[in-house]
Design a protein around this motif. Structure first.
Motif, PDB file in Angstrom:
ATOM      1  N   LYS A  43       0.835  -1.215   0.000  1.00  0.00           N
ATOM      2  CA  LYS A  43       0.000   0.000   0.000  1.00  0.00           C
ATOM      3  C   LYS A  43       0.861   1.253   0.000  1.00  0.00           C
ATOM      4  O   LYS A  43       0.572   2.208  -0.718  1.00  0.00           O
ATOM      5  CB  LYS A  43      -0.931   0.021   1.221  1.00  0.00           C
ATOM      6  N   ALA A  44       1.931   1.256   0.796  1.00  0.00           N
ATOM      7  CA  ALA A  44       2.826   2.418   0.855  1.00  0.00           C
ATOM      8  C   ALA A  44       3.526   2.630  -0.488  1.00  0.00           C
ATOM      9  O   ALA A  44       3.656   3.770  -0.954  1.00  0.00           O
ATOM     10  CB  ALA A  44       3.844   2.239   1.971  1.00  0.00           C
ATOM     11  N   ALA A  45       3.968   1.551  -1.126  1.00  0.00           N
ATOM     12  CA  ALA A  45       4.627   1.656  -2.432  1.00  0.00           C
ATOM     13  C   ALA A  45       3.645   2.168  -3.489  1.00  0.00           C
ATOM     14  O   ALA A  45       4.006   2.994  -4.340  1.00  0.00           O
ATOM     15  CB  ALA A  45       5.198   0.306  -2.851  1.00  0.00           C
ATOM     16  N   PHE A  46       2.399   1.701  -3.431  1.00  0.00           N
ATOM     17  CA  PHE A  46       1.387   2.153  -4.382  1.00  0.00           C
ATOM     18  C   PHE A  46       1.092   3.635  -4.197  1.00  0.00           C
ATOM     19  O   PHE A  46       0.986   4.388  -5.175  1.00  0.00           O
ATOM     20  CB  PHE A  46       0.110   1.321  -4.220  1.00  0.00           C
ATOM     21  N   PHE A  47       0.980   4.077  -2.950  1.00  0.00           N
ATOM     22  CA  PHE A  47       0.740   5.495  -2.676  1.00  0.00           C
ATOM     23  C   PHE A  47       1.893   6.345  -3.203  1.00  0.00           C
ATOM     24  O   PHE A  47       1.664   7.376  -3.845  1.00  0.00           O
ATOM     25  CB  PHE A  47       0.559   5.729  -1.175  1.00  0.00           C
ATOM     26  N   ALA A  48       3.134   5.915  -2.964  1.00  0.00           N
ATOM     27  CA  ALA A  48       4.302   6.668  -3.439  1.00  0.00           C
ATOM     28  C   ALA A  48       4.311   6.755  -4.966  1.00  0.00           C
ATOM     29  O   ALA A  48       4.610   7.814  -5.528  1.00  0.00           O
ATOM     30  CB  ALA A  48       5.583   6.014  -2.936  1.00  0.00           C
ATOM     31  N   LYS A  49       3.957   5.672  -5.619  1.00  0.00           N
ATOM     32  CA  LYS A  49       3.897   5.664  -7.090  1.00  0.00           C
ATOM     33  C   LYS A  49       2.821   6.619  -7.588  1.00  0.00           C
ATOM     34  O   LYS A  49       3.044   7.407  -8.512  1.00  0.00           O
ATOM     35  CB  LYS A  49       3.628   4.248  -7.588  1.00  0.00           C
ATOM     36  N   CYS A  50       1.637   6.566  -6.988  1.00  0.00           N
ATOM     37  CA  CYS A  50       0.532   7.448  -7.401  1.00  0.00           C
ATOM     38  C   CYS A  50       0.886   8.913  -7.172  1.00  0.00           C
ATOM     39  O   CYS A  50       0.611   9.758  -8.021  1.00  0.00           O
ATOM     40  CB  CYS A  50      -0.740   7.097  -6.631  1.00  0.00           C
ATOM     41  N   ARG A  51       1.499   9.204  -6.029  1.00  0.00           N
ATOM     42  CA  ARG A  51       1.885  10.578  -5.721  1.00  0.00           C
ATOM     43  C   ARG A  51       2.926  11.079  -6.717  1.00  0.00           C
ATOM     44  O   ARG A  51       2.831  12.205  -7.206  1.00  0.00           O
ATOM     45  CB  ARG A  51       2.423  10.664  -4.295  1.00  0.00           C
ATOM     46  N   ALA A  52       3.906  10.247  -7.060  1.00  0.00           N
ATOM     47  CA  ALA A  52       4.953  10.643  -8.014  1.00  0.00           C
ATOM     48  C   ALA A  52       4.380  10.886  -9.415  1.00  0.00           C
ATOM     49  O   ALA A  52       4.824  11.785 -10.123  1.00  0.00           O
ATOM     50  CB  ALA A  52       6.034   9.570  -8.071  1.00  0.00           C
ATOM     51  N   GLU A  53       3.371  10.099  -9.786  1.00  0.00           N
ATOM     52  CA  GLU A  53       2.759  10.223 -11.117  1.00  0.00           C
ATOM     53  C   GLU A  53       1.584  11.195 -11.141  1.00  0.00           C
ATOM     54  O   GLU A  53       0.992  11.417 -12.200  1.00  0.00           O
ATOM     55  CB  GLU A  53       2.293   8.849 -11.603  1.00  0.00           C
ATOM     56  N   HIS A  54       1.190  11.722  -9.979  1.00  0.00           N
ATOM     57  CA  HIS A  54      -0.001  12.578  -9.856  1.00  0.00           C
ATOM     58  C   HIS A  54      -1.211  11.875 -10.475  1.00  0.00           C
ATOM     59  O   HIS A  54      -1.961  12.462 -11.254  1.00  0.00           O
ATOM     60  CB  HIS A  54       0.215  13.943 -10.504  1.00  0.00           C
ATOM     61  N   ALA A  55      -1.381  10.609 -10.101  1.00  0.00           N
ATOM     62  CA  ALA A  55      -2.466   9.797 -10.651  1.00  0.00           C
ATOM     63  C   ALA A  55      -3.823  10.371 -10.253  1.00  0.00           C
ATOM     64  O   ALA A  55      -4.039  10.710  -9.089  1.00  0.00           O
ATOM     65  CB  ALA A  55      -2.348   8.363 -10.155  1.00  0.00           C
ATOM     66  N   PRO A  56      -4.748  10.476 -11.211  1.00  0.00           N
ATOM     67  CA  PRO A  56      -6.092  10.978 -10.893  1.00  0.00           C
ATOM     68  C   PRO A  56      -6.963   9.888 -10.269  1.00  0.00           C
ATOM     69  O   PRO A  56      -6.606   8.707 -10.283  1.00  0.00           O
ATOM     70  CB  PRO A  56      -6.637  11.382 -12.267  1.00  0.00           C
TER      71      PRO A  56
END
Length: 131
Positions: A43-56
């Motif tokens: 979950k933490a890795a997914f959040f970091a990835k989404c934050r880095a990509e500014h995922a909508p």
């Protein structure tokens, strides 16, 4: 005040007590979920990835505010599961099912299955309807 029944043994071997008047089958309905260190790490890795990509938000398509704490505002991040955990508990820990969403979008969706578009019309259908 809650009264508990005699302890029982769960399928994983853990001892648990259910509130009086409830059965072990209702434990899942009440929303009791288990977690693991690996799940928290994913979950933490997914959040970091989404934050880095500014995922909508995968539900409404609008941007998510990753600068505020999770699940605190209408624009804040909330991790959603593609298939609801309440109906597909075996998919809870699968990182392939994680989706970024807004907190209210995730709550509004509830345990409904994901939206499935009908698809594109065939060329034959489109050509015949123009005639």
């Amino acid at each position: 005040m809650r009264f508990f029944t005699d302890p029982g043994i769960g399928i994983d071997g853990r001892v648990f007590c259910m509130p009086a008047g409830r059965t072990a089958g209702e434990e899942r309905v009440m929303g009791v979920r288990k977690t693991t260190r690996a799940f928290e790490k994913d979950k933490a890795a997914f959040f970091a990835k989404c934050r880095a990509e500014h995922a909508p938000c995968w539900i409404c398509g609008q941007p998510i505010d990753y600068s505020v704490p999770k699940n605190t505002t209408d624009d804040s991040y909330s991790m959603d599961h593609f298939l609801p955990v309440s109906t597909h508990p075996d998919m809870q820990f699968d990182p392939a099912g994680f989706r970024p969403s807004h907190t209210p979008c995730n709550r509004a969706r509830g345990n409904k299955d994901p939206y499935q578009p009908i698809g594109r019309l065939s060329r034959v259908w489109a050509d015949e309807s123009a005639m």
